[in-house]
Design a protein around this motif. Sequence first.
Motif, PDB file in Angstrom:
ATOM      1  N   PHE A   1       0.835  -1.213   0.000  1.00 39.73           N
ATOM      2  CA  PHE A   1       0.000   0.000   0.000  1.00 39.73           C
ATOM      3  C   PHE A   1       0.868   1.260   0.000  1.00 39.73           C
ATOM      4  CE2 PHE A   1      -2.539   3.244   2.116  1.00 39.73           C
ATOM      5  CZ  PHE A   1      -3.803   3.072   1.567  1.00 39.73           C
ATOM      6  N   GLU A   2       1.914   1.260   0.823  1.00 41.84           N
ATOM      7  CA  GLU A   2       2.715   2.478   1.026  1.00 41.84           C
ATOM      8  C   GLU A   2       3.527   2.887  -0.196  1.00 41.84           C
ATOM      9  OE1 GLU A   2       2.365   4.478   3.353  1.00 41.84           O
ATOM     10  OE2 GLU A   2       1.255   3.298   4.818  1.00 41.84           O
ATOM     11  N   ILE A   3       3.896   1.920  -1.015  1.00 42.89           N
ATOM     12  CA  ILE A   3       4.738   2.285  -2.171  1.00 42.89           C
ATOM     13  C   ILE A   3       3.931   2.354  -3.471  1.00 42.89           C
ATOM     14  CG2 ILE A   3       6.883   1.412  -1.148  1.00 42.89           C
ATOM     15  CD1 ILE A   3       6.591  -0.962  -3.250  1.00 42.89           C
ATOM     16  N   PHE A   4       2.611   2.159  -3.359  1.00 43.42           N
ATOM     17  CA  PHE A   4       1.770   2.132  -4.570  1.00 43.42           C
ATOM     18  C   PHE A   4       1.966   3.353  -5.481  1.00 43.42           C
ATOM     19  CE2 PHE A   4      -2.197   3.552  -6.530  1.00 43.42           C
ATOM     20  CZ  PHE A   4      -2.377   2.558  -7.467  1.00 43.42           C
ATOM     21  N   PRO A   5       1.942   4.597  -4.943  1.00 38.44           N
ATOM     22  CA  PRO A   5       2.074   5.738  -5.874  1.00 38.44           C
ATOM     23  C   PRO A   5       3.343   5.676  -6.725  1.00 38.44           C
ATOM     24  CG  PRO A   5       1.329   6.499  -3.734  1.00 38.44           C
ATOM     25  CD  PRO A   5       1.733   5.061  -3.557  1.00 38.44           C
ATOM     26  N   GLN A   6       4.468   5.299  -6.108  1.00 36.15           N
ATOM     27  CA  GLN A   6       5.706   5.281  -6.907  1.00 36.15           C
ATOM     28  C   GLN A   6       5.772   4.072  -7.846  1.00 36.15           C
ATOM     29  OE1 GLN A   6       9.321   4.384  -4.410  1.00 36.15           O
ATOM     30  NE2 GLN A   6       8.039   5.257  -2.809  1.00 36.15           N
TER      31      GLN A   6
ATOM     32  N   PHE B   1       3.157   2.791  -9.309  1.00 36.08           N
ATOM     33  CA  PHE B   1       2.264   3.133 -10.415  1.00 36.08           C
ATOM     34  C   PHE B   1       2.932   4.111 -11.385  1.00 36.08           C
ATOM     35  CE2 PHE B   1      -1.324   4.748 -12.694  1.00 36.08           C
ATOM     36  CZ  PHE B   1      -2.189   3.683 -12.761  1.00 36.08           C
ATOM     37  N   ALA B   2       3.619   5.116 -10.823  1.00 30.01           N
ATOM     38  CA  ALA B   2       4.298   6.102 -11.683  1.00 30.01           C
ATOM     39  C   ALA B   2       5.392   5.437 -12.513  1.00 30.01           C
ATOM     40  CB  ALA B   2       4.871   7.231 -10.828  1.00 30.01           C
TER      41      ALA B   2
ATOM     42  N   LEU C   1      -6.037  -0.589  -4.175  1.00 24.55           N
ATOM     43  CA  LEU C   1      -5.726   0.625  -4.950  1.00 24.55           C
ATOM     44  C   LEU C   1      -5.648   0.307  -6.448  1.00 24.55           C
ATOM     45  CD1 LEU C   1      -3.063   2.169  -2.539  1.00 24.55           C
ATOM     46  CD2 LEU C   1      -5.441   2.836  -2.778  1.00 24.55           C
TER      47      LEU C   1
ATOM     48  N   ALA D   1       5.566  11.861 -14.394  1.00 22.67           N
ATOM     49  CA  ALA D   1       5.682  10.907 -13.279  1.00 22.67           C
ATOM     50  C   ALA D   1       5.272  11.540 -11.942  1.00 22.67           C
ATOM     51  CB  ALA D   1       7.086  10.325 -13.220  1.00 22.67           C
TER      52      ALA D   1
ATOM     53  N   ILE E   1       1.454  11.802 -11.807  1.00 22.35           N
ATOM     54  CA  ILE E   1       0.813  10.489 -11.577  1.00 22.35           C
ATOM     55  C   ILE E   1       0.994  10.087 -10.113  1.00 22.35           C
ATOM     56  CG2 ILE E   1       0.924   8.024 -12.164  1.00 22.35           C
ATOM     57  CD1 ILE E   1       1.778   8.936 -15.002  1.00 22.35           C
ATOM     58  N   GLU E   2       2.202  10.281  -9.610  1.00 24.33           N
ATOM     59  CA  GLU E   2       2.480   9.906  -8.221  1.00 24.33           C
ATOM     60  C   GLU E   2       1.594  10.702  -7.250  1.00 24.33           C
ATOM     61  OE1 GLU E   2       6.748   9.228  -7.948  1.00 24.33           O
ATOM     62  OE2 GLU E   2       6.490   9.125  -5.773  1.00 24.33           O
TER      63      GLU E   2
ATOM     64  N   MET F   1      -1.905   9.388  -7.335  1.00 23.18           N
ATOM     65  CA  MET F   1      -2.033   8.084  -6.667  1.00 23.18           C
ATOM     66  C   MET F   1      -1.932   8.238  -5.148  1.00 23.18           C
ATOM     67  SD  MET F   1      -2.823   6.030  -8.935  1.00 23.18           S
ATOM     68  CE  MET F   1      -3.295   6.853 -10.438  1.00 23.18           C
ATOM     69  N   ARG F   2      -1.204   9.235  -4.692  1.00 23.95           N
ATOM     70  CA  ARG F   2      -1.149   9.497  -3.241  1.00 23.95           C
ATOM     71  C   ARG F   2      -2.520   9.983  -2.764  1.00 23.95           C
ATOM     72  NH1 ARG F   2       4.093  11.694  -4.125  1.00 23.95           N
ATOM     73  NH2 ARG F   2       3.205  13.774  -4.164  1.00 23.95           N
TER      74      ARG F   2
ATOM     75  N   LEU G   1      -5.354   9.104  -4.107  1.00 23.10           N
ATOM     76  CA  LEU G   1      -6.176   7.882  -4.076  1.00 23.10           C
ATOM     77  C   LEU G   1      -5.922   7.095  -2.784  1.00 23.10           C
ATOM     78  CD1 LEU G   1      -7.973   5.695  -5.508  1.00 23.10           C
ATOM     79  CD2 LEU G   1      -5.865   4.783  -6.472  1.00 23.10           C
ATOM     80  N   GLN G   2      -4.644   6.984  -2.447  1.00 21.99           N
ATOM     81  CA  GLN G   2      -4.221   6.256  -1.239  1.00 21.99           C
ATOM     82  C   GLN G   2      -4.873   6.865   0.015  1.00 21.99           C
ATOM     83  OE1 GLN G   2      -0.070   6.848  -0.485  1.00 21.99           O
ATOM     84  NE2 GLN G   2       0.312   4.662  -0.257  1.00 21.99           N
TER      85      GLN G   2
ATOM     86  N   ARG H   1      -8.598   6.447   0.199  1.00 23.22           N
ATOM     87  CA  ARG H   1      -8.940   5.073   0.599  1.00 23.22           C
ATOM     88  C   ARG H   1      -8.970   4.969   2.133  1.00 23.22           C
ATOM     89  NH1 ARG H   1     -11.028   0.426  -1.779  1.00 23.22           N
ATOM     90  NH2 ARG H   1     -10.894  -1.019  -0.070  1.00 23.22           N
TER      91      ARG H   1
END
Lengths: 249, 211
Positions: free
Chosen positions: A47-52, A54-55, A84, B81, B84-85, B88-89, B91-92, B95
């Motif tokens: 969960f914690e590393i999902f944003p990076q 995904f990028a 996610l 990038a 997008i990051e 997604m943060r 979204l996180q 959640r």
Amino acid sequence: MKATKVFEARDHRWWILYDQEESRVIDSNVYVMESQGQAFLLDPGGFEIFPQVFAALVEAVPPASIQGAFVSHQDPDIASSLPLWHACNPKIQWHIPALWEGFIRHYGALEAPLQDIPDAGGNILIGGRRLEFIPAHYLHSSANFHVYDPEAKVLFSGDVGAALLPPGHGAWVDRRDADGKAFAAHIEKARYFHQRWMPSNRAKNDWIERVSKLEIDYLCPQHGAIYSGPQVQRFLDWFAALPVGSGIA
Amino acid sequence: MTPEQLIRQQQRVMEVVNASFRARQDIDRALRDIDRRALNAMVLVKKHGNALAGYGVVAQAFRERAALLRESASHLQENIAPLIEAQMRILQQQRLLQNFEQMTQSHGEALHGRCVGLKNTRQDFQKIITQEREDARRILRLLLEEVRILQEGVEEQEYVVTNGRIEAALVEGSGVPLMRVSRDMGEAVRIVARAVRDYRQQLERLQNESY
């Protein structure tokens, strides 16, 4: 995180996403197999590393191309990002060990389409190419699978081959390693992980016997770096000789 | 934000992410094509000596402009990038916030009175989301500025193509197929222009709908 190609032949590619920026959680690699414009994620991460993750993924493939994902076992660094990913692309089919389904749904994935992999393993077609789910039970989880791509000769080996590397590490165990010095230096960073996280010598030997029959050019662990060429056999020999289950004195 | 708005925003972000990938591929491919065509044109001109010197100047300018476009496109990539990051943060964090909302729905607002920590944590998540949204907005503005610069570069390249057509028409009798070369160059520039325009529209839609 960075994205780099592991294998490429025409419309068939393997990618590794590696070297995460968050150091408070264990460093993890995420892999992507791409065939004829369809993509398959392997151990999509926590969960914690999902944003990076995904990028970095967008450097490799468009997210809309992801057809399926594989979860080798139930650990949070493997699968806690599942809700996610599901929010981003609800069409992703999740292939998970049958034994862990009720546990993995605890990550907040009640609605996600989970496909159970039976203990004996199985196959899946992605973009016309076959991937094999190879049983790796008790390495380290009680229901655990690896993924083999017979055409690319890639074995995604989950926690087997894992090494605890510092931030800024590369994707590969140094490939210009004629004398084996790079392998010897790297494997010291893998020793404790295997001794302590792997519980069973019997399971280890059973796995080594099974994968020794496969042609493997790239052994790709979920932590650390990729073993390629002669390093694969070196790793199997090293692992065979290593007593595991060191938690019981 | 309602759950429906959240889903719509998430869909919009995914459209932008997929559009980013397509735009990057199209732009990369077309810029490589432009460079190759410009180089071929220069070789063709060299073979014919001074007779085609005018077109040689155009081909050289075309190649230089292509290098500048590549440079602008690389800046564009640098900001995709982080955008997008940031998304997604968001979204996180949404959640996590969603879990708290569900808990409140099933136990009622009175729960916050009994558990102060819960209320504070919920506010913290909301604060983080607000900060992340501000960050995403800032990156999106930067990205749109990069797209604008890239579009200006493409327009200048279109001008060079027009000059190339004029020069080609002037030496039409030379037997060298410069009109065709110019046409091909024009087509490659049009592909870049279309990809950049479509991408800009996606980004603007995200900017208009999200905030």
